[in-house]
Design a protein around this motif. Structure first.
Motif, PDB file in Angstrom:
ATOM      1  N   UNK A   2       0.478  -0.978   0.247  1.00 27.22           N
ATOM      2  CA  UNK A   2      -0.026  -0.004  -0.617  1.00 27.22           C
ATOM      3  C   UNK A   2       1.207   1.237   0.208  1.00 27.22           C
ATOM      4  N   UNK A   3      -0.030   2.208   0.135  1.00 30.44           N
ATOM      5  CA  UNK A   3       0.911   3.387  -0.203  1.00 30.44           C
ATOM      6  C   UNK A   3       1.808   3.846   1.091  1.00 30.44           C
ATOM      7  N   UNK A   4       1.607   3.506   2.044  1.00 30.67           N
ATOM      8  CA  UNK A   4       2.005   3.739   3.019  1.00 30.67           C
ATOM      9  C   UNK A   4       3.398   3.001   3.260  1.00 30.67           C
ATOM     10  N   UNK A   5       3.432   2.095   2.677  1.00 30.46           N
ATOM     11  CA  UNK A   5       4.478   0.607   2.680  1.00 30.46           C
ATOM     12  C   UNK A   5       5.705   1.522   1.214  1.00 30.46           C
ATOM     13  N   UNK A   6       4.688   1.773   0.743  1.00 28.62           N
ATOM     14  CA  UNK A   6       5.684   2.700  -0.954  1.00 28.62           C
ATOM     15  C   UNK A   6       7.117   3.141  -0.740  1.00 28.62           C
ATOM     16  N   UNK A   7       7.692   2.716  -1.779  1.00 28.29           N
ATOM     17  CA  UNK A   7       9.602   3.402  -1.431  1.00 28.29           C
ATOM     18  C   UNK A   7       9.569   5.117  -1.541  1.00 28.29           C
ATOM     19  N   UNK A   8       9.904   5.449  -0.390  1.00 21.21           N
ATOM     20  CA  UNK A   8      10.547   6.770  -0.852  1.00 21.21           C
ATOM     21  C   UNK A   8      11.788   6.966  -1.527  1.00 21.21           C
ATOM     22  N   UNK A   9      12.419   7.725  -1.891  1.00 16.76           N
ATOM     23  CA  UNK A   9      13.797   7.761  -2.847  1.00 16.76           C
ATOM     24  C   UNK A   9      14.176   9.713  -2.782  1.00 16.76           C
TER      25      UNK A   9
ATOM     26  N   UNK B 237      21.276  27.909   2.234  1.00 18.29           N
ATOM     27  CA  UNK B 237      21.211  26.389   2.336  1.00 18.29           C
ATOM     28  C   UNK B 237      21.708  25.301   1.534  1.00 18.29           C
ATOM     29  N   UNK B 238      20.010  24.604   1.386  1.00 20.60           N
ATOM     30  CA  UNK B 238      20.668  23.646  -0.245  1.00 20.60           C
ATOM     31  C   UNK B 238      18.744  22.723  -0.034  1.00 20.60           C
ATOM     32  N   UNK B 239      18.328  22.880  -1.087  1.00 18.55           N
ATOM     33  CA  UNK B 239      17.030  22.237  -1.751  1.00 18.55           C
ATOM     34  C   UNK B 239      17.059  20.722  -1.574  1.00 18.55           C
ATOM     35  N   UNK B 240      15.871  20.398  -1.270  1.00 18.58           N
ATOM     36  CA  UNK B 240      15.726  18.812  -1.205  1.00 18.58           C
ATOM     37  C   UNK B 240      14.926  18.329  -1.395  1.00 18.58           C
ATOM     38  N   UNK B 241      14.932  17.103  -2.067  1.00 17.13           N
ATOM     39  CA  UNK B 241      13.057  16.263  -2.654  1.00 17.13           C
ATOM     40  C   UNK B 241      13.565  15.180  -2.476  1.00 17.13           C
ATOM     41  N   UNK B 242      11.979  15.009  -2.125  1.00 14.87           N
ATOM     42  CA  UNK B 242      12.212  12.861  -2.040  1.00 14.87           C
ATOM     43  C   UNK B 242      10.980  12.747  -2.933  1.00 14.87           C
TER      44      UNK B 242
ATOM     45  N   UNK C 232      -2.491  11.905   0.947  1.00 13.06           N
ATOM     46  CA  UNK C 232      -0.872  12.765   1.154  1.00 13.06           C
ATOM     47  C   UNK C 232       0.320  12.097   2.443  1.00 13.06           C
ATOM     48  N   UNK C 233       1.026  12.017   2.516  1.00 12.83           N
ATOM     49  CA  UNK C 233       2.210  11.584   3.398  1.00 12.83           C
ATOM     50  C   UNK C 233       3.149  12.546   3.343  1.00 12.83           C
ATOM     51  N   UNK C 234       4.083  12.603   4.790  1.00 18.29           N
ATOM     52  CA  UNK C 234       4.438  13.453   5.264  1.00 18.29           C
ATOM     53  C   UNK C 234       5.932  12.594   5.667  1.00 18.29           C
ATOM     54  N   UNK C 235       7.006  12.790   5.292  1.00 18.40           N
ATOM     55  CA  UNK C 235       8.170  12.570   5.745  1.00 18.40           C
ATOM     56  C   UNK C 235       9.070  13.319   6.281  1.00 18.40           C
ATOM     57  N   UNK C 236      10.474  13.364   7.273  1.00 14.46           N
ATOM     58  CA  UNK C 236      11.307  13.964   7.901  1.00 14.46           C
ATOM     59  C   UNK C 236      12.164  13.818   6.733  1.00 14.46           C
ATOM     60  N   UNK C 237      13.373  14.940   6.616  1.00 18.02           N
ATOM     61  CA  UNK C 237      14.735  14.825   6.094  1.00 18.02           C
ATOM     62  C   UNK C 237      15.821  15.033   7.372  1.00 18.02           C
ATOM     63  N   UNK C 238      16.390  14.786   7.473  1.00 16.55           N
ATOM     64  CA  UNK C 238      17.723  14.824   8.350  1.00 16.55           C
ATOM     65  C   UNK C 238      19.147  15.322   8.032  1.00 16.55           C
ATOM     66  N   UNK C 239      19.269  16.074   7.953  1.00 20.70           N
ATOM     67  CA  UNK C 239      21.231  16.269   7.103  1.00 20.70           C
ATOM     68  C   UNK C 239      21.830  15.916   8.279  1.00 20.70           C
ATOM     69  N   UNK C 240      23.111  14.699   8.181  1.00 15.61           N
ATOM     70  CA  UNK C 240      23.994  14.497   9.317  1.00 15.61           C
ATOM     71  C   UNK C 240      25.548  14.862   9.247  1.00 15.61           C
ATOM     72  N   UNK C 241      26.085  15.161   9.964  1.00 11.71           N
ATOM     73  CA  UNK C 241      27.397  15.134   9.831  1.00 11.71           C
ATOM     74  C   UNK C 241      28.326  14.095   9.942  1.00 11.71           C
TER      75      UNK C 241
ATOM     76  N   UNK D  35       4.038  13.369  -6.252  1.00 11.51           N
ATOM     77  CA  UNK D  35       5.199  12.640  -6.593  1.00 11.51           C
ATOM     78  C   UNK D  35       6.243  13.244  -6.532  1.00 11.51           C
ATOM     79  N   UNK D  36       6.482  14.250  -5.695  1.00  6.41           N
ATOM     80  CA  UNK D  36       7.752  15.379  -5.838  1.00  6.41           C
ATOM     81  C   UNK D  36       6.597  15.684  -4.110  1.00  6.41           C
ATOM     82  N   UNK D  37       8.381  16.069  -3.690  1.00  8.42           N
ATOM     83  CA  UNK D  37       7.856  17.428  -2.319  1.00  8.42           C
ATOM     84  C   UNK D  37       9.642  17.474  -1.393  1.00  8.42           C
TER      85      UNK D  37
END
Length: 906
Positions: free
Chosen positions: A222-229, A239-244, A252-261, A279-281
């Motif tokens: 289902x869409x909740x378990x579908x892959x994110x890239x 800064x920088x712009x990230x695209x999922x 709809x779906x929400x995801x968090x993006x974390x920048x790591x050192x 299909x793009x956020x």
């Protein structure tokens, strides 16, 4: 198979046993229970008395019905009842099971694997042959696809796992066609394709092959378990712009993006939200340059796949570059030169234009000097000696007179098309040597040179020449000067002397030079190939390079796609690093088309066939055990006398669903106190958040099992406490997860907590946010501040290397949990407290409970960023905490044996 609508029986003849139930009724009625015997010494008094004792002629009716129920359950179970929903058809053909196991299947792999196991079990029950194969290569030779029994299919399934590269469905289709032609797959088959739900361009080919083997059913997550890239980021002004990316769905779906050192600590975090049908956020991480250059990877929260991670190599680092301009007293700056340089470097660097005084005050890592801005200021030489990079461009002034800030000696006058030292035609660039930082860049034949400054032959040694013209004359030379570099382009930065600034090669050459500001060297291996340093596995973790990895030629690196021979990960060419990721800029995530040939679609949560034989047999066994107890009670062989009515009530209560049990802690304070005091228990503070409380309980339970296994302590199951109402003194250690919105303590509760600490208790405060603590930019945790303001706690300090906590059981210097690297605080001067030199608090943010937590099967409940090694270190720290809570400063005393003996003498 006998069927009654959706209910069918695989062994219907066993139902004939139900006809024997009436006979069993009469048999049970004719068999009385065993008589009860009692010893009565004064038998002589009863001699001659009338015997009016009654012996039952048969068992009680309710017991007979109970036993008939047991017999009926066993008979029905032996008939193997099966419930088949109307949407599911009974299958009799051999089965073929195809699983997508590329990186896009990793997020739903557990569900796909369970479905595959269910299908194998179904084939095993039906006695059908089955074959299993995957669509992504593991780097080893694929196993042959052939029909076999269920055990062989299970072994084949064990060999399949998600891979950190895309599936190769064309190769899978070719293997299946070869197996069919070799007679290893007999048509028609029941074909099931457990798909990742994405169309990689070769889905049609595989669907055609599968539908040619039999009826094709495609099962998707289902869409909740579908892959994110996570796509490559784009540099932004702040800064920088990230695209999922995902396959577009209506939800709809929400995801968090974390920048790591590079140390794994979070630098920034943002949420991205997919709108329905999108299909793009995207989102922008606003960061200053210094923090931006520390980013080593970007990760999506809540999903662990190779596509949810984007590694950043040296090319992403944005150095601060100073473009030297002239002041008004020195003349007008040549704006055209700076314009071409600025256009080439703007996407990859933070550019600053100004006078030398202004630039040096900004502490750049690179200075760019055009011909008209040349300067002999000694501060430039000092800048180079301290590790800076000076990039110079030639011009008429440099052709007329050289200076000391040059990598090679120059001839005066220069060389031009149609001059004394002339060419018959403009020169083009020669291929770059392997020892050049430009190695691997394709030469642009449109880049022609009309004029250049010439190097003296003796000074232009091969190690100093990074680019040449076709006639062999140097175009770019460089020299290491102390800790820095001087790089000279022998042409202008404008098209006045060459067409190089007009080509796409010019910004790529400058981009390669930016690496000098970070690595300090420009040398590359002579073979000109990128070698895998650390590979990205299917769960998005960096791991050692697999045996199947091969070096990638430098000229082919930018066009190489991840595969078993070129896994995603961090590659190195000399001292320079680059990242190969599974999601490229042109990667598109499109759902499977619904017009695939011969395909029927279903979801992982669709209707399933249900088998009742095992549950019925288990129920019958439980009832048989109850029957034995009832029979013993009726015969008087149990200490409790059980009458017929009471036995019937017992049966009814056992069969009916049980009523909810009251919390002993709430209903009986004495029982709670006894439970807490009569055995060693650790406690956790209930926060009201079910997920946090569940992890706290599982974490302390997992830690308790490890303590029991490794030491003489045997902690009982942990207890959750209400910090406002429950007593604390029964517990040697309390784990307190602290959220940002925690409420202040009441005066009575604060006094109770302070008294607990003063009496020798230990509280572990865990904010569980080490992954995002850096985002507070030095500000304290708000929830922790709220709690500590009301509790009497002495000044705190980070755990020193010689603290007793570092050696109570294990010798430790790091104290990781789910996260690592966050400081851990204790009382700065525990000797001043009334607890015999021990700290009453341990404060950290590494989320220790999540690292300790294991489920009933002993499996880790939460992934740890450092893998099994970090989890082991977390357990060791947990053991040390428990020992510290129970033994205090005992280990501190052990290292001072003379003082211990002196104490004993006193």
């Amino acid at each position: 198979m006998f069927a009654l609508g959706p209910l069918s029986f695989a062994a219907p003849l066993a139902l004939a046993g139900l006809l024997a139930l009436p006979a069993l009724w009469f048999l049970l009625r004719a068999t009385p229970p065993a008589p009860r015997r009692a010893v009565f010494p004064p038998l002589r008094l009863l001699m001659g008395a009338p015997d009016d004792a009654e012996t039952p002629q048969h068992a009680p009716w309710w017991l007979i019905l109970f036993r008939l129920l047991i017999a009926a359950l066993i008979i029905i179970a032996l008939a193997r009842p099966v419930w088949t929903p109307a949407a599911v058809e009974t299958e009799t053909r051999p089965s073929l099971l195809v699983l997508d196991n590329g990186w896009t299947a990793a997020s739903a792999w557990d569900d796909m694997r369970r479905e595959a196991e269910r299908l194998i079990d179904q084939a095993d029950r039906d006695g059908r042959a089955i074959a299993v194969t995957g669509t992504a290569s593991s780097g080893n030779a694929p196993l042959p696809v052939r029909l076999g029994n269920a055990d062989a299919a299970r072994r084949q399934l064990e060999t399949l796992s998600p891979q950190p590269w895309p599936a190769d469905r064309d190769a899978a289709a070719e293997r299946l066609r070869n197996a069919r032609d070799a007679g290893q797959l007999d048509s028609p088959l029941a074909v099931t394709w457990l798909s990742d739900g994405l169309n990689s361009g070769d889905a049609t080919s595989l669907a055609q092959t599968l539908s040619g083997l039999g009826r094709l059913r495609i099962i998707e997550p289902d869409s909740g378990r579908a892959a994110l890239g996570l796509a490559p980021p784009e540099a932004a002004a702040d800064g920088l712009t990230v695209e999922v990316r995902r396959a577009a769905t209506d939800l709809p779906r929400t995801a968090g993006v974390t920048a790591l050192g590079s140390d794994g600590r979070a630098i920034a975090r943002r949420d991205v939200t997919f709108e329905a049908g999108s299909g793009i956020a995207s989102a922008t991480l606003s960061l200053p340059l210094d923090l931006r250059n520390r980013i080593a990877s970007l990760r999506l929260d809540g999903t662990s796949t190779a596509g949810s991670v984007h590694l950043l190599g040296d090319s992403w680092q944005r150095p601060r570059v100073g473009l030297i301009e002239l002041t008004a007293s020195e003349g007008q700056p040549l704006l055209s030169d700076l314009h071409y340089i600025q256009s080439a470097l703007a996407p990859r660097a933070e550019l600053i234009r100004g006078t030398l005084d202004d630039l040096l005050a900004a502490e750049p890592s690179v200075l760019v000097m055009t011909d008209d801005a040349r300067s002999d200021d000694p501060r430039i030489a000092e800048f180079i000696d301290n590790g800076g990079v000076l990039i110079r461009f030639a011009g008429p002034r440099l052709a007329a007179r050289g200076d000391a800030l040059l990598p090679v000696d120059l001839r005066q006058g220069g060389r031009l098309f149609g001059g004394a030292l002339n060419w018959e035609e403009p020169q083009t660039l020669a291929p770059f040597p392997d020892t050049s930082p430009f190695a691997g860049l394709p030469v642009d034949r449109n880049a022609t040179v009309d004029r250049q400054v010439l190097a003296q032959p003796g000074s232009a040694t091969p190690d100093r020449v990074w680019a040449r013209l076709d006639d062999g004359t140097p175009l770019v030379t460089a020299e290491r000067r102390a800790r820095g570099w001087i790089v000279l382009f022998h042409v202008t930065a404008s098209p006045e002397w060459s067409d190089l600034p007009l080509t796409g090669l010019f910004p790529r050459m400058l981009q390669r030079l930016m690496g000098l500001a970070r690595s300090g060297t420009a040398s590359s291996p002579a073979n000109g190939a990128w070698v895998l340093d650390r590979a990205l596995d299917a769960e998005g973790q960096l791991a050692p390079a697999p045996a199947s990895a091969r070096p990638i030629p430098a000229q082919a690196f930018e066009t190489t796609a991840p595969s078993p021979v070129s896994p995603p990960g961090v590659y190195r060419l000399g001292s320079v690093s680059a990242a190969l990721n599974v999601v490229a800029r042109d990667t598109r995530m499109v759902p499977l088309p619904r017009n695939l040939p011969g395909a029927e679609f279903a979801g992982l949560d669709g209707p399933r066939v249900s088998h009742f034989d095992a549950p019925l047999l288990a129920t019958a066994l439980i009832l048989l055990a109850m029957d034995i107890l009832i029979a013993l009670a009726l015969a008087g062989r149990l200490p409790v006398r059980l009458g017929g009515t009471a036995a019937a009530v017992l049966i009814a209560l056992t069969i009916l669903p049980g009523a909810p049990m009251a919390d002993a802690q709430d209903s009986d304070p004495d029982a709670y106190a006894l439970e807490a005091a009569l055995s060693l228990r650790f406690a956790y503070v209930r926060t009201g958040n079910a997920q946090t409380d569940g992890r706290s309980e599982a974490g302390l339970a997992g830690l308790g099992r490890e303590i029991t296994r490794r030491s003489a302590m045997e902690p009982d199951t942990p207890m959750g406490i209400d910090i406002e109402t429950d007593p604390l003194l029964f517990f040697p250690m309390i784990y307190w997860p602290v959220s940002t919105d925690v409420q202040p303590l009441s005066p009575e509760t604060a006094e109770k907590v302070s008294a607990y600490l003063q009496s020798g208790g230990l509280i572990v405060f865990d904010t569980q946010d080490a992954d995002v603590a850096m985002l507070r930019t030095g500000a304290p945790h708000p929830g922790l501040v709220t709690l500590l303001e009301s509790i009497d706690i002495p000044p705190l300090a980070q755990i020193p290397p010689d603290h007793v906590l570092t050696r109570t059981f294990y010798l430790l210097q790091d104290f990781p949990g789910r996260f690592s690297g966050s400081p851990v605080w204790v009382e700065a001067n525990p000797d001043g407290a009334s607890r015999d030199g021990t700290s009453g608090v341990i404060i950290g943010a590494n989320d220790w409970a999540s690292a300790w937590a294991r489920n009933a099967n002993g499996e880790a409940m939460v992934p740890v960023e450092g893998g099994d090694r970090q989890r082991e270190m977390a357990y060791r720290f947990g053991v040390n905490i428990a020992m510290y809570a129970l033994t205090g400063n005992y280990k501190a005393d052990q290292v001072h044996v003379p003082e211990i003996l002196e104490r004993l003498g006193q």
